[in-house]
Design a protein around this motif. Structure first.
Motif, PDB file in Angstrom:
ATOM      1  N   GLN A  90       0.854  -1.195   0.000  1.00 17.65           N
ATOM      2  CA  GLN A  90       0.000   0.000   0.000  1.00 17.65           C
ATOM      3  C   GLN A  90       0.891   1.247   0.000  1.00 17.65           C
ATOM      4  OE1 GLN A  90      -3.529  -0.317   2.597  1.00 17.65           O
ATOM      5  NE2 GLN A  90      -2.654   1.460   3.610  1.00 17.65           N
ATOM      6  N   LEU A  91       0.448   2.308  -0.655  1.00 20.55           N
ATOM      7  CA  LEU A  91       1.252   3.533  -0.674  1.00 20.55           C
ATOM      8  C   LEU A  91       0.985   4.407   0.556  1.00 20.55           C
ATOM      9  CD1 LEU A  91       1.068   4.723  -4.396  1.00 20.55           C
ATOM     10  CD2 LEU A  91       2.852   3.421  -3.271  1.00 20.55           C
ATOM     11  N   ALA A  92      -0.272   4.466   0.976  1.00 18.49           N
ATOM     12  CA  ALA A  92      -0.612   5.336   2.114  1.00 18.49           C
ATOM     13  C   ALA A  92       0.255   4.965   3.311  1.00 18.49           C
ATOM     14  CB  ALA A  92      -2.088   5.189   2.456  1.00 18.49           C
ATOM     15  N   GLY A  93       0.802   5.983   3.946  1.00 15.32           N
ATOM     16  CA  GLY A  93       1.632   5.743   5.126  1.00 15.32           C
ATOM     17  C   GLY A  93       3.099   5.491   4.791  1.00 15.32           C
ATOM     18  N   LYS A  94       3.417   5.292   3.504  1.00 15.29           N
ATOM     19  CA  LYS A  94       4.823   5.059   3.124  1.00 15.29           C
ATOM     20  C   LYS A  94       5.521   6.402   2.873  1.00 15.29           C
ATOM     21  CE  LYS A  94       4.670   0.509   2.867  1.00 15.29           C
ATOM     22  NZ  LYS A  94       3.248   0.265   2.875  1.00 15.29           N
ATOM     23  N   THR A  95       6.850   6.360   2.870  1.00 18.48           N
ATOM     24  CA  THR A  95       7.616   7.591   2.641  1.00 18.48           C
ATOM     25  C   THR A  95       8.202   7.592   1.235  1.00 18.48           C
ATOM     26  OG1 THR A  95       8.156   7.740   4.972  1.00 18.48           O
ATOM     27  CG2 THR A  95       9.570   8.968   3.472  1.00 18.48           C
ATOM     28  N   LEU A  96       7.912   8.660   0.515  1.00 15.59           N
ATOM     29  CA  LEU A  96       8.456   8.835  -0.842  1.00 15.59           C
ATOM     30  C   LEU A  96       9.556   9.896  -0.793  1.00 15.59           C
ATOM     31  CD1 LEU A  96       8.359   8.575  -4.010  1.00 15.59           C
ATOM     32  CD2 LEU A  96       6.665  10.415  -3.979  1.00 15.59           C
ATOM     33  N   ALA A  97      10.741   9.572  -1.313  1.00 12.00           N
ATOM     34  CA  ALA A  97      11.805  10.580  -1.439  1.00 12.00           C
ATOM     35  C   ALA A  97      11.786  11.112  -2.862  1.00 12.00           C
ATOM     36  CB  ALA A  97      13.156   9.946  -1.130  1.00 12.00           C
ATOM     37  N   VAL A  98      11.719  12.448  -2.994  1.00  8.62           N
ATOM     38  CA  VAL A  98      11.741  13.070  -4.314  1.00  8.62           C
ATOM     39  C   VAL A  98      13.078  13.800  -4.454  1.00  8.62           C
ATOM     40  CG1 VAL A  98      10.570  14.641  -5.904  1.00  8.62           C
ATOM     41  CG2 VAL A  98       9.232  13.355  -4.216  1.00  8.62           C
ATOM     42  N   VAL A  99      13.880  13.360  -5.409  1.00  4.39           N
ATOM     43  CA  VAL A  99      15.191  13.991  -5.619  1.00  4.39           C
ATOM     44  C   VAL A  99      15.068  14.894  -6.844  1.00  4.39           C
ATOM     45  CG1 VAL A  99      17.629  13.573  -6.091  1.00  4.39           C
ATOM     46  CG2 VAL A  99      16.356  12.004  -4.607  1.00  4.39           C
ATOM     47  N   GLY A 100      15.153  16.211  -6.622  1.00  2.00           N
ATOM     48  CA  GLY A 100      14.909  17.177  -7.694  1.00  2.00           C
ATOM     49  C   GLY A 100      13.492  17.681  -7.565  1.00  2.00           C
ATOM     50  N   LEU A 101      13.349  18.867  -6.941  1.00  2.00           N
ATOM     51  CA  LEU A 101      12.005  19.396  -6.687  1.00  2.00           C
ATOM     52  C   LEU A 101      11.735  20.614  -7.554  1.00  2.00           C
ATOM     53  CD1 LEU A 101      12.202  18.725  -2.905  1.00  2.00           C
ATOM     54  CD2 LEU A 101      10.320  17.934  -4.336  1.00  2.00           C
ATOM     55  N   GLY A 102      11.815  20.400  -8.862  1.00  7.16           N
ATOM     56  CA  GLY A 102      11.467  21.468  -9.813  1.00  7.16           C
ATOM     57  C   GLY A 102      10.010  21.293 -10.211  1.00  7.16           C
ATOM     58  N   ARG A 103       9.720  21.604 -11.492  1.00  6.67           N
ATOM     59  CA  ARG A 103       8.319  21.537 -11.930  1.00  6.67           C
ATOM     60  C   ARG A 103       7.725  20.145 -11.715  1.00  6.67           C
ATOM     61  NH1 ARG A 103      10.618  25.030 -16.071  1.00  6.67           N
ATOM     62  NH2 ARG A 103      11.603  23.116 -16.756  1.00  6.67           N
ATOM     63  N   ILE A 104       8.392  19.102 -12.252  1.00 11.82           N
ATOM     64  CA  ILE A 104       7.803  17.762 -12.178  1.00 11.82           C
ATOM     65  C   ILE A 104       7.915  17.197 -10.751  1.00 11.82           C
ATOM     66  CG2 ILE A 104       7.941  15.390 -13.071  1.00 11.82           C
ATOM     67  CD1 ILE A 104       8.927  16.668 -15.735  1.00 11.82           C
ATOM     68  N   GLY A 105       9.083  17.361 -10.127  1.00 15.12           N
ATOM     69  CA  GLY A 105       9.279  16.840  -8.768  1.00 15.12           C
ATOM     70  C   GLY A 105       8.217  17.365  -7.812  1.00 15.12           C
ATOM     71  N   LEU A 106       7.939  18.683  -7.875  1.00 14.98           N
ATOM     72  CA  LEU A 106       6.927  19.254  -6.976  1.00 14.98           C
ATOM     73  C   LEU A 106       5.532  18.718  -7.305  1.00 14.98           C
ATOM     74  CD1 LEU A 106       7.942  23.012  -6.480  1.00 14.98           C
ATOM     75  CD2 LEU A 106       7.912  21.202  -4.759  1.00 14.98           C
ATOM     76  N   SER A 107       5.253  18.550  -8.615  1.00 13.63           N
ATOM     77  CA  SER A 107       3.927  18.023  -8.994  1.00 13.63           C
ATOM     78  C   SER A 107       3.771  16.595  -8.491  1.00 13.63           C
ATOM     79  CB  SER A 107       3.733  18.032 -10.508  1.00 13.63           C
ATOM     80  OG  SER A 107       3.931  19.319 -10.997  1.00 13.63           O
ATOM     81  N   VAL A 108       4.843  15.816  -8.533  1.00 10.61           N
ATOM     82  CA  VAL A 108       4.785  14.439  -8.011  1.00 10.61           C
ATOM     83  C   VAL A 108       4.559  14.487  -6.502  1.00 10.61           C
ATOM     84  CG1 VAL A 108       6.183  12.364  -7.571  1.00 10.61           C
ATOM     85  CG2 VAL A 108       6.180  13.405  -9.846  1.00 10.61           C
ATOM     86  N   ALA A 109       5.295  15.370  -5.828  1.00 14.47           N
ATOM     87  CA  ALA A 109       5.187  15.460  -4.367  1.00 14.47           C
ATOM     88  C   ALA A 109       3.752  15.802  -3.961  1.00 14.47           C
ATOM     89  CB  ALA A 109       6.162  16.516  -3.848  1.00 14.47           C
ATOM     90  N   ARG A 110       3.150  16.776  -4.663  1.00 14.04           N
ATOM     91  CA  ARG A 110       1.766  17.176  -4.310  1.00 14.04           C
ATOM     92  C   ARG A 110       0.813  15.994  -4.467  1.00 14.04           C
ATOM     93  NH1 ARG A 110       2.699  22.181  -8.013  1.00 14.04           N
ATOM     94  NH2 ARG A 110       3.961  23.402  -6.580  1.00 14.04           N
ATOM     95  N   ARG A 111       0.985  15.240  -5.558  1.00 12.74           N
ATOM     96  CA  ARG A 111       0.099  14.092  -5.790  1.00 12.74           C
ATOM     97  C   ARG A 111       0.327  12.999  -4.755  1.00 12.74           C
ATOM     98  NH1 ARG A 111       0.397  17.183  -9.718  1.00 12.74           N
ATOM     99  NH2 ARG A 111      -1.277  17.330 -11.274  1.00 12.74           N
ATOM    100  N   ALA A 112       1.577  12.784  -4.383  1.00 11.22           N
ATOM    101  CA  ALA A 112       1.879  11.736  -3.397  1.00 11.22           C
ATOM    102  C   ALA A 112       1.293  12.112  -2.035  1.00 11.22           C
ATOM    103  CB  ALA A 112       3.389  11.543  -3.300  1.00 11.22           C
ATOM    104  N   ILE A 113       1.339  13.407  -1.707  1.00  8.58           N
ATOM    105  CA  ILE A 113       0.744  13.851  -0.430  1.00  8.58           C
ATOM    106  C   ILE A 113      -0.761  13.567  -0.466  1.00  8.58           C
ATOM    107  CG2 ILE A 113       0.210  15.915   0.972  1.00  8.58           C
ATOM    108  CD1 ILE A 113       3.120  16.866   0.180  1.00  8.58           C
ATOM    109  N   GLY A 114      -1.368  13.770  -1.640  1.00  5.98           N
ATOM    110  CA  GLY A 114      -2.794  13.463  -1.818  1.00  5.98           C
ATOM    111  C   GLY A 114      -3.077  11.979  -1.617  1.00  5.98           C
TER     112      GLY A 114
END
Ligand code: NAD
Ligand code: MLT
Length: 547
Positions: free
Chosen positions: A140-164
Motif C-alpha cells: 500500500q502507498l498510504a503511510g509510506k515515505t516517498l523521497a523526491v530527488v529534484g524538486l522542480g516543476r515535475i518533482g513538486l507536482s509528483v510530491a503534491r500528488r503523493a501527499i494526496g
C-alpha cells in the motif's frame, strides 16, 4: 519562404499553426526514421527545426549548416542537443519547459502504483489464461515515505500528488529553500545521503548533467532500506542502471519503475528490461494527447515567432543582447555571472531564500536588471546544467521561491564601481563583492566580512584560517610538494593586526589532488578548505549570442 523541418511526430495542432503561418513551409519527416546523412541533408535545407528526443543533434550534425538558425525542442530536456556546438554555429535553441509537467508527474505516480500492485505481470498472466491470485501480493502507498530527488516543476507536482495519496514526502534539491519545501508539506534534507535511509520509494526528477549522471549509484543504493522501490521518469543514467540491476538481483531493492534509459531505444537484452521486478515503459512520460498538444502548439508558436518576427522565447543557449549592449555591458555581465558562480559553490547545500544585489558608483548607472540576471544565471547554473541564461534565470529562481532584489547608490566608496551580492540561505547570510579595474579586469574585493583583492577566474583555492606566522609558508610548501603552481594570492583579515580570523584566495595554475587539499586542511590554524572553479579570464559568456 522559411522552411521548417519536423524530425519527430508532432501533434496536428502544432502542424496546423505552422501551415497557417504565411511565409512558412513545412518539411514533415515525423513518420520516418532518418539516417545521420538524411538528417543532415534535411537540416541543411531548413531555417528552423522542431525536434523531440528521437535524434541527437551532435556537433558533427550541426556543423556548417549555413541556413539553420533555430532549433525548438518540443519538450523539456535538451540533453539530445549539443548546446555549445549550437551556440558556436550561431543556432538559437529554445524549448517548451512546462507543457508536459503534469503528464510526466502523472506517469510517475502511475508507475509507482503499478509497481506496488504488480499490475503489468498480473495482467500478462491473466491474459495468458492463468487466474493467479497468490503471486501478486502488493504494497500500500498510504503511510509510506516517498523521497523526491529534484524538486522542480515535475518533482513538486509528483510530491503534491503523493501527499494526496497520504504518503509522507521527503525531498532533496539544493536549490529549494526550507521555507518553500515546508509550504509544500515536504520534509527537505540538505544532504542526499541522510535522506536515503528514510524512504520506502525514491523518485528522481533532476535534469541530466555531469553532476546528476549516476547520482543514485551503488553506494547510495546501499544506504537505502532493504525493500525500497526506485522510479526514474527523468533521464536514463541519473539512476545507475547496472547498480540498480545488481541491487534488485541481490534482493536489496524490491523493484523499480523505469521510463527512460541511458541509450534509447535500449538493447533488447538490457538488464533492467529483463528483470521481472522492473516495470518499464518506452519514454512515455510526456505521451498524452494533452501534453503533446501543449508542447506542439508552443513549439510551433515559438518557431514561427522566431522566423517571422525575430522573437526569442525560452532560449536555452542565448540571450538577446545587441552588439552595442554587449560592448557596454560585457564586463558587468561577466562580473555578475562570476559572482553567482562563486556563491553557488560557497553555499554548498544550504537552501537559498533570497539574493540582494547592491550596485554602487558606475555599476549603478548600468542596466542593473541584466547584471542581476547574469548573477542569477551563475547562481542557478549548477541546478539546471546548460539550460539557464540571463533570459530565464530570474524566472527559474523565482519559481524556486528565491527573490532577487536590487538597491542602487550613485555614491562611490573605496571603489569607483562595485557589485555586491548577499545571499540569504537556510544557514545564514553570505556576501561577496566584485569590481572592474580598467575596462575588463574583474576582481573579488570582499568575501563575507573580509576585504581582499583576488582574481575571479580559473581555479581558486580558498581557505579560512587564523592569521599567524607560518600558515602561508605551510600552504605554499604543500602546493610545491604536490606540483601545484600558485599564480596569485590574496589575503583578507578582519582586524588589521595578526592573530584573528582570515581568509586566503589562491589562484592556481593547475588542479590540486585530494591529498594536497587534505594536507592543507591538516594545519591547526586552517579551518576550511574549498576549491572554486570559475571560467578562465575573458571566456565568452556561455549564453550570449550577439544578434
Ligand atoms: P526543472 O528544471 O523544473 O527541475 C529540475 C530540478 O532539479 C530543479 O529544481 C533543480 O534545482 C534540481 N536539481 C538540479 N541538480 C540537482 C541535484 N544534483 N540534486 C537534486 N536536485 C537537483 O525540470 P523538470 O521540468 O521538473 O524536469 C525534470 C526531469 O524530467 C528532466 O530530466 C527532464 O528532462 C525530465 N522529463 C522527462 C519526461 C519523460 O517523458 N519521462 C518528460 C518531461 C521531463
Ligand atoms: C522531455 O524532455 O520533454 C521529455 O523527455 C518528453 C519528450 O521527449 O518528448
Amino acid at each position: 519562404m522559411h522552411r521548417v523541418l519536423i524530425t519527430d511526430s508532432l501533434s496536428p495542432a502544432g502542424l496546423k499553426i505552422l501551415r497557417e503561418t504565411p511565409g512558412i513551409e513545412i518539411d514533415d519527416r515525423g513518420s520516418q526514421k532518418m539516417s545521420a546523412e538524411q538528417l543532415r541533408e534535411a537540416l541543411s535545407q531548413a531555417d528552423g527545426v522542431i525536434v523531440r528526443s528521437g535524434y541527437k543533434l551532435t556537433p558533427d550534425i550541426l556543423k556548417d549548416l549555413k541556413r539553420l538558425r533555430a532549433v525548438v525542442r518540443a519538450g523539456v530536456g535538451v540533453d539530445n542537443i549539443d548546446l555549445p556546438a549550437a551556440t558556436r554555429e550561431g543556432i538559437v535553441v529554445m524549448n517548451t519547459p512546462a507543457g508536459n509537467t503534469i503528464s510526466t508527474a502523472e506517469h510517475t505516480i502511475a508507475m509507482m502504483m503499478a509497481l506496488s500492485r504488480n499490475i503489468a505481470p498480473a495482467c500478462a498472466t491473466l491474459k495468458g489464461g492463468k487466474w493467479d491470485r497468490k503471486s501478486y501480493m502488493g504494497t500500500q502507498l498510504a503511510g509510506k515515505t516517498l523521497a523526491v530527488v529534484g524538486l522542480g516543476r515535475i518533482g513538486l507536482s509528483v510530491a503534491r500528488r503523493a501527499i494526496g495519496l497520504e504518503m509522507k514526502v521527503v525531498g532533496y534539491d539544493p536549490f529549494l529553500s526550507q521555507e518553500r519545501a515546508a509550504q509544500e508539506g515536504i520534509e527537505l534534507y540538505r544532504d542526499l545521503d541522510e535522506l536515503l535511509p528514510k524512504c520506502d520509494y525514491l523518485t528522481v526528477h533532476t535534469p541530466m548533467s555531469p553532476e546528476t549522471e549516476g547520482l543514485i549509484n551503488a553506494t547510495r543504493i546501499s544506504k537505502m532500506r532493504k525493500g525500497v522501490r526506485i522510479i526514474n521518469c527523468a533521464r536514463g543514467g541519473i539512476v545507475d542502471e547496472n547498480a540498480l540491476a545488481d541491487a534488485i538481483e541481490a534482493g536489496h531493492v524490491a523493484g523499480a519503475a523505469v521510463d527512460v534509459f541511458s541509450k534509447e531505444p535500449p538493447p533488447t537484452d538490457h538488464r533492467l528490461i529483463n528483470l521481472p521486478q522492473v516495470l518499464v515503459t518506452p519514454h512515455l512520460g510526456a505521451s498524452t494527447d494533452e501534453a503533446q498538444e501543449l508542447v506542439a502548439v508552443e513549439a510551433a508558436e515559438i518557431l514561427s515567432g522566431f522566423l517571422t518576427r525575430n522573437e526569442v522565447r525560452h532560449a536555452v543557449n542565448m540571450a538577446p543582447i545587441s552588439a552595442a549592449e554587449m560592448a557596454e555591458m560585457g564586463a558587468y555581465l561577466d562580473l555578475g555571472l562570476r559572482l553567482g558562480l562563486l556563491m553557488s559553490q560557497l553555499i554548498k547545500d544550504s537552501g537559498v531564500r533570497s539574493a540582494k544585489l547592491q550596485y554602487r558608483g558606475e555599476a549603478a548607472t548600468k542596466k542593473t536588471k541584466l547584471i542581476s540576471s547574469a548573477f542569477a544565471a551563475g547562481l542557478m547554473s549548477s541546478a539546471f546544467a546548460e539550460n539557464v541564461n540571463v533570459v530565464n534565470a530570474e524566472m527559474l529562481a523565482r519559481e524556486r521561491g528565491i527573490e532577487i532584489s536590487e538597491s542602487l547608490s550613485n555614491e562611490t566608496g573605496d571603489f569607483s564601481t562595485l557589485v555586491s551580492a548577499t545571499l540569504v540561505t537556510d544557514n545564514g547570510e553570505i556576501t561577496a563583492a566584485g569590481t572592474i579595474f580598467g575596462k575588463q579586469f574583474l576582481r573579488l574585493v570582499k568575501l563575507e566580512q573580509f576585504q581582499l583583492d583576488a582574481y575571479l577566474d580559473g581555479l581558486l583555492l580558498l581557505y579560512r584560517h587564523i592569521d599567524k606566522p607560518g600558515v602561508i609558508g605551510y600552504v605554499g610548501s604543500v602546493c610545491g610538494k604536490h606540483s601545484v603552481n600558485i599564480a596569485h594570492m590574496a589575503l583578507g583579515r578582519i582586524k588589521s593586526e595578526p592573530g584573528g580570523a582570515s581568509i586566503a584566495v589562491l589562484h592556481l595554475d593547475n588542479e590540486p589532488n585530494p591529498a594536497a587539499l587534505a594536507e592543507v586542511a591538516q594545519n591547526d590554524a586552517v579551518q576550511e578548505v574549498q576549491l572554486i572553479r570559475l571560467p578562465s579570464a575573458g571566456a565568452p559568456l556561455p549564453w550570449a549570442v550577439c544578434q
